[in-house]
Design an enzyme around this catalytic site. Structure first.
Site, PDB file in Angstrom:
ATOM      1  N   HIS A 115       0.800  -1.230   0.000  1.00  0.00           N
ATOM      2  CA  HIS A 115       0.000   0.000   0.000  1.00  0.00           C
ATOM      3  C   HIS A 115       0.832   1.279   0.000  1.00  0.00           C
ATOM      4  CE1 HIS A 115      -4.481   1.023   1.009  1.00  0.00           C
ATOM      5  NE2 HIS A 115      -4.046   1.660  -0.058  1.00  0.00           N
ATOM      6  N   ASP A 143      -9.927  -0.437   3.938  1.00  0.00           N
ATOM      7  CA  ASP A 143      -8.755  -1.082   4.537  1.00  0.00           C
ATOM      8  C   ASP A 143      -9.096  -1.532   5.950  1.00  0.00           C
ATOM      9  OD1 ASP A 143      -6.038  -1.642   5.304  1.00  0.00           O
ATOM     10  OD2 ASP A 143      -5.317   0.003   4.047  1.00  0.00           O
ATOM     11  N   HIS A 145      -6.741  -1.226   7.991  1.00  0.00           N
ATOM     12  CA  HIS A 145      -5.779  -0.332   8.650  1.00  0.00           C
ATOM     13  C   HIS A 145      -5.950   1.107   8.152  1.00  0.00           C
ATOM     14  CE1 HIS A 145      -3.993  -4.392   8.033  1.00  0.00           C
ATOM     15  NE2 HIS A 145      -3.688  -4.265   9.316  1.00  0.00           N
ATOM     16  N   ASP A 147      -3.330   3.273   7.861  1.00  0.00           N
ATOM     17  CA  ASP A 147      -2.132   3.629   7.078  1.00  0.00           C
ATOM     18  C   ASP A 147      -1.826   5.123   7.150  1.00  0.00           C
ATOM     19  OD1 ASP A 147      -2.021   0.950   6.470  1.00  0.00           O
ATOM     20  OD2 ASP A 147      -2.747   1.161   4.412  1.00  0.00           O
ATOM     21  N   HIS A 160       4.271   1.126   4.301  1.00  0.00           N
ATOM     22  CA  HIS A 160       2.884   0.841   3.879  1.00  0.00           C
ATOM     23  C   HIS A 160       1.875   1.184   4.977  1.00  0.00           C
ATOM     24  CE1 HIS A 160       1.956  -3.575   5.330  1.00  0.00           C
ATOM     25  NE2 HIS A 160       2.628  -2.906   6.247  1.00  0.00           N
ATOM     26  N   ASP A 249      -7.394  -1.746  -0.218  1.00  0.00           N
ATOM     27  CA  ASP A 249      -6.455  -2.728   0.321  1.00  0.00           C
ATOM     28  C   ASP A 249      -7.227  -4.035   0.484  1.00  0.00           C
ATOM     29  OD1 ASP A 249      -4.934  -4.341   2.090  1.00  0.00           O
ATOM     30  OD2 ASP A 249      -4.060  -2.584   3.059  1.00  0.00           O
ATOM     31  N   ASP A 251      -6.861  -6.428   2.244  1.00  0.00           N
ATOM     32  CA  ASP A 251      -7.032  -6.902   3.623  1.00  0.00           C
ATOM     33  C   ASP A 251      -8.245  -6.284   4.317  1.00  0.00           C
ATOM     34  OD1 ASP A 251      -6.255  -4.477   4.971  1.00  0.00           O
ATOM     35  OD2 ASP A 251      -4.162  -5.098   5.039  1.00  0.00           O
ATOM     36  N   GLU A 294      -1.894  -5.043  -1.878  1.00  0.00           N
ATOM     37  CA  GLU A 294      -1.638  -5.987  -0.782  1.00  0.00           C
ATOM     38  C   GLU A 294      -2.081  -7.418  -1.067  1.00  0.00           C
ATOM     39  OE1 GLU A 294       0.248  -5.356   1.866  1.00  0.00           O
ATOM     40  OE2 GLU A 294       0.351  -3.159   1.903  1.00  0.00           O
TER      41      GLU A 294
HETATM   42  N1  LIG Z   1      -1.158  -1.442   4.109  1.00  0.00           N
HETATM   43  C1  LIG Z   1      -1.140  -2.205   5.187  1.00  0.00           C
HETATM   44  N2  LIG Z   1      -1.472  -3.459   5.113  1.00  0.00           N
HETATM   45  N3  LIG Z   1      -0.761  -1.626   6.324  1.00  0.00           N
HETATM   46  C2  LIG Z   1      -0.626  -2.309   7.597  1.00  0.00           C
HETATM   47  C3  LIG Z   1      -0.084  -1.376   8.639  1.00  0.00           C
HETATM   48  C4  LIG Z   1       0.113  -2.035   9.955  1.00  0.00           C
HETATM   49  C5  LIG Z   1       0.570  -1.127  11.078  1.00  0.00           C
HETATM   50  N4  LIG Z   1      -0.425  -0.160  11.400  1.00  0.00           N
HETATM   51  C6  LIG Z   1       1.866  -0.425  10.714  1.00  0.00           C
HETATM   52  O1  LIG Z   1       1.900   0.779  10.644  1.00  0.00           O
HETATM   53  O2  LIG Z   1       2.870  -1.064  10.505  1.00  0.00           O
HETATM   54 MN   LIG Z   2      -3.442  -0.570   3.560  1.00  0.00          MN
HETATM   55 MN   LIG Z   3      -4.408  -3.024   5.379  1.00  0.00          MN
END
Ligand SMILES: NC(=[NH2+])NCCC[C@H](N)C(=O)O
Ligand SMILES: [Mn+2]
Ligand SMILES: [Mn+2]
Length: 324
Positions: A115, A143, A145, A147, A160, A249, A251, A294
């Site tokens: 990402h 997402d 998350h 991010d 990411h 994303d 996920d 992702e």
């Molecule tokens: N694009 C993603 N899958 N991001 C996951 C981030 C996980 C966590 N918040 C980090 O900053 O490391």
């Molecule tokens: Mn993401």
């Molecule tokens: Mn994510």
């Protein structure tokens, strides 16, 4: 069955012209395999479906970009970020590739990659929309998350987990080879950002979202109101007259539907809910670009084809495929 959409974006000059950038980049996180996703998506027939079934004229240079010659060999950690110069160099290049399609009024589809590449894709469309229409675009970030870590708030150092911080200037770095190339024209207004699907947000990120009044719909909100109402509220926040970049994303989907991804989180969207988000955003007529990121075919290999199939379905839905 697929059939072409009759809805055409009012912000595109060439509604059925599609620019595709395939980004085989994994440097925004530590797991190998995510760089193979664009090839896997294309080999599974995604671009053929878009041209044959949905009537897009697909513009693609026919290659997956790995950006080998852009990636510096010497890349020590900086402000806690891992591979900062690699991510910066790749996203700077990607930004101009995406801008090149978007400036002609084409829809831009970016296939990642992790990402972190959204720093390139979103900045490229934001710039083109400012130049072409004199407007600020909105970003819908689907997402698990947020991010939106700054280098200082991140526990992992993985970029990411930071793209939205750099894209909104909540994180900023002057050094040119560490995102110093980002100018005002590349930036997204925090009030034009909306999240859907969140369920694994770091402590520091929660504070960032709160302090900046950023609109976010978590899985809790989806459980409470249903996906239909949540998407309606997300679109109402953006307003009906704003170009939209959708950054998806994989996920965001529950691992049941998309097991092959680097940071899976239980309790996510069904594939049907993910497709619904894409369909509803398409129906606004305001969508100008999409990222799909992702997908990591080398994780949970049994589920890789399932994950790729889910990714293709999301893209088709955003590009106007309908159930009827
Ligand atoms: N694009 C993603 N899958 N991001 C996951 C981030 C996980 C966590 N918040 C980090 O900053 O490391
Ligand atoms: Mn993401
Ligand atoms: Mn994510």
């Amino acid at each position: 069955m697929t059939s072409p959409s009759t809805i055409t974006s009012r912000f595109l000059s060439n509604p059925h012209q599609l620019g595709v950038v395939a980004v085989g980049f994994n440097g925004g996180q530590c797991k190998k395999g995510v760089e193979a996703a664009p090839m896997a998506l294309i080999e599974s027939g995604l671009l053929d479906q878009l041209s044959d079934d949905l009537d897009y004229e697909v513009h693609h240079d026919g290659v997956v970009h790995y950006y080998e010659k852009d990636i510096p060999s010497d890349d020590p950690d900086f402000r806690g970020m891992l591979k900062p110069r690699a991510v910066s160099a790749v996203t700077e290049k990607l930004s101009s590739q995406v801008h090149n399609y978007a400036k002609d009024g084409k829809f831009v589809l970016t296939l990642g990659g992790d990402h972190s590449i959204a720093i390139g894709s979103v900045s490229g469309t934001a710039k083109a929309i400012r130049e072409r229409l004199g407007r600020e675009m909105a970003v819908i970030w689907v997402d698990a998350h947020a991010d939106i870590n700054t280098p200082e708030s991140s526990d992992s150092g993985n970029i990411h987990g930071m793209p939205m911080a750099f894209l909104t200037r909540l994180a900023r770095e002057e050094q040119r080879d560490v995102f110093g190339w980002m100018k005002d024209e590349h930036i997204v207004n925090t009030q034009k950002l909306v999240y859907i699907g969140l369920r694994d947000v770091d402590r520091g990120e929660k504070k960032i979202l709160r302090d900046n009044g950023i609109k976010a719909f978590s899985m809790h909100d989806i459980d409470r109101h249903g996906i239909g109402r949540v998407v309606e509220m997300a679109l109402a926040h953006i307003g009906n007259d704003t170009p939209i970049h959708l950054s998806f994303d994989v996920d965001a989907l529950d691992p049941q539907w998309a097991p092959s991804t680097g940071t899976p989180v239980r309790g996510g969207l069904t594939l049907r809910e993910g497709d619904f988000i894409c369909e509803a955003v398409h129906e606004t007529g305001n969508l100008i670009a999409m990222d799909l990121v992702e997908v990591n075919p080398s994780l949970e290999e049994k589920g890789a084809s399932e994950t790729i199939r889910a990714g293709c379905s999301l893209v088709r839905s955003a590009l106007g495929d309908t159930l009827l």
